[in-house]
Enzyme design. Structure first.
Site, mmCIF file in Angstrom:
data_model
loop_
_atom_site.group_PDB
_atom_site.id
_atom_site.type_symbol
_atom_site.label_atom_id
_atom_site.label_comp_id
_atom_site.label_asym_id
_atom_site.label_seq_id
_atom_site.Cartn_x
_atom_site.Cartn_y
_atom_site.Cartn_z
ATOM 1 C CE LYS A 261 -3.732 -1.979 2.878
ATOM 2 N NZ LYS A 261 -4.882 -1.781 1.990
ATOM 3 N NE ARG A 335 -10.992 -10.155 -1.368
ATOM 4 C CZ ARG A 335 -11.375 -9.203 -2.235
ATOM 5 N NH1 ARG A 335 -11.798 -9.541 -3.443
ATOM 6 N NH2 ARG A 335 -11.353 -7.942 -1.886
#
Length: 482
Positions: A261, A335
């Site tokens: 990020k 996920r």
């Protein structure tokens, strides 16, 4: 605790947290009355007030507006009474603007005038208004205290406030002090307080016990990944009682992995375990309410870090269910860890699985910070939850499990890819991904939440937040009514 009861409170706390300091002389002083009203009630009441009080309220501009208050002096020049404005008396944050705005001391609600705030909302809103994350920065002052008569309704409000404040504390704690091990310790505290069984599978043992996806995401961190599990059975819940499984995403810090990020995106990633914090808060409320269920709580706790052994874009990872995940982006790690936990939860064939996760930025783009996204296989359940959330001022919003979009997460070399083919429908793609790991006939709710207040409101300071747990508790109470 800033709500003082006439009898000793038996409310349980879901985690250890620092209590606000109580004024030692508060119990000895006569409490100052608070008259609560909205604009309409004030207009009706104002003509009946003594002229001096009416003139004073006009001078300070008090109109009964929500989250406003006026200090009215007595004949001796000291504080005589307080007038407080609310949006409506049943609001869960009705009194939240007062504890840190009123002078320190003891107060009591004046039910003889104005509106009556129900005992549950009074206790809940006062405690939430007293909240401040003070682990590192001490409070400048103690909050004002409210005297209430003890009752089941007050205890319920305090239990909810305690769960919410503990959830906030977990999310607000920096990753340095809230890694996978510390998150497990918090879960263990919850288990001990409510008589639940606690266990965890740590590090390389994840591979031995067939949780390869959790291990893959967390293996690069110096702090070992783990699966945290709590099991509890209420006194009224026998062996045939319905099994409720609550799953929370516990990514204690998310660098994005090798798909790292940027600085802005990483700044608040201590909150990426907000799903786990909310799952623990909800679990504590379920146990405190003694619902007639068997409860299982699962938290895959990892740190998505960067090292030579980090999982890579393009890797294919086998999961507990046997499906192979192609890694399109290592920053879509939530996920991946949830896939193993959901598959494990499904093996027990529970009556209901609820997973809570700070899963996608796409859900925030669609709904903003205050509206968690709800996905459900059953539209009637989703609509009931949306209506209940609006009623309780703890909202969530229904979004579709749109099956045609499954083509967007198909992989050419694995069973499924953890990123969509485009940026469109990102929250739906993530929910569809998770659906692969839930049995076809399994009742399941997926909640994609922010777990953070990005703007300050009464009783909701900027920082970590509990979202939907009051609504979910009420729904579960209705679903499992004895």
């Amino acid at each position: 605790m800033t709500v003082l009861l006439q009898k000793t409170s038996t409310a349980k706390t879901p985690t250890k947290r620092r209590s606000s300091k109580a004024a030692s002389t508060a119990a000895a002083q006569a409490p100052t009355p608070i008259t609560v009203m909205d604009r309409a009630a004030f207009q009706a009441l104002a003509p009946t007030l003594p002229a001096a009080t009416r003139n004073w309220l006009a001078t300070v501009g008090f109109t009964g507006a929500a989250d406003s208050h006026a200090l009215v002096p007595g004949a001796d020049g000291k504080l005589g009474e307080v007038f407080a404005g609310v949006a409506h008396a049943a609001h869960p944050f009705a009194l939240s603007a007062l504890p840190q705005a009123l002078p320190e001391g003891l107060y009591v609600l004046n039910d003889a005038l104005g509106l009556t705030v129900a005992a549950e909302q009074a206790a809940l809103s006062w405690e939430l208004g007293s909240y401040q994350f003070d682990l590192y920065k001490p409070r400048r002052r103690a909050p004002a205290q409210l005297q209430l008569s003890t009752s089941p309704e007050v205890q319920r409000g305090l239990a909810q406030a305690t769960a919410i404040c503990a959830t906030r504390d977990l999310v607000n704690t920096p990753a340095e002090h809230m890694g996978p091990e510390e998150l497990a310790q918090a879960a263990q505290i919850v288990a001990k307080q409510h008589g639940a069984k606690f266990k965890q599978i740590v590090g390389e043992a994840l591979l031995k016990h067939n949780f390869p996806a959790i291990h893959a995401v967390g293996r690069a961190a110096t702090r070992a990944p783990r699966l945290i599990e709590l099991n509890w059975s209420g006194a009224k819940a026998g062996a045939k009682a319905p099994l409720l499984s609550i799953v929370g995403k516990g990514v204690c810090f998310d660098t994005g992995g090798l798909d790292i990020k940027g600085a802005e995106g990483m700044r608040q990633m201590k909150k990426d375990m907000g799903g786990a914090a909310n799952a623990l808060g909800l679990a504590a409320l379920v146990m405190a309410a003694k619902l007639p269920v068997r409860l299982q709580v699962l938290i895959p706790a990892v740190e998505n870090a960067i090292a030579g052994n980090a999982y890579r874009p393009g890797d294919v990872i086998k999961t507990r269910k046997g499906l192979h995940i192609e890694i399109g982006n290592t920053d879509a790690e939530g996920r991946v860890v949830l896939s193993d936990a959901l598959a494990y939860a499904s093996e027990g064939q529970p009556d209901l699985i609820i997973d809570m996760a700070t899963l996608t930025g796409a859900a925030r783009v669609a709904l903003g910070a205050q509206l968690p996204a709800l996905f459900s296989k059953h539209h009637d359940t989703a609509r009931d939850l949306v209506d209940l959330g609006l009623k309780l001022d703890d909202p969530l919003w229904h979004m579709p499990l749109w099956a045609p979009y499954k083509s967007g997460i198909e992989s050419t070399i694995g069973d499924i890819v953890n990123t969509g083919k485009s940026a469109l429908a990102g929250a739906i793609n993530a929910a569809l991904f998770l659906e692969y790991f839930v049995d076809e006939n399994q009742d399941w709710l997926h909640i994609d939440l922010f777990a953070w207040n990005d703007v300050a409101r009464a009783g909701r300071p900027i920082g970590g937040e509990a979202q939907t747990i009051r609504t979910l508790l009420s729904y579960l109470e209705q679903r499992y009514a004895a």
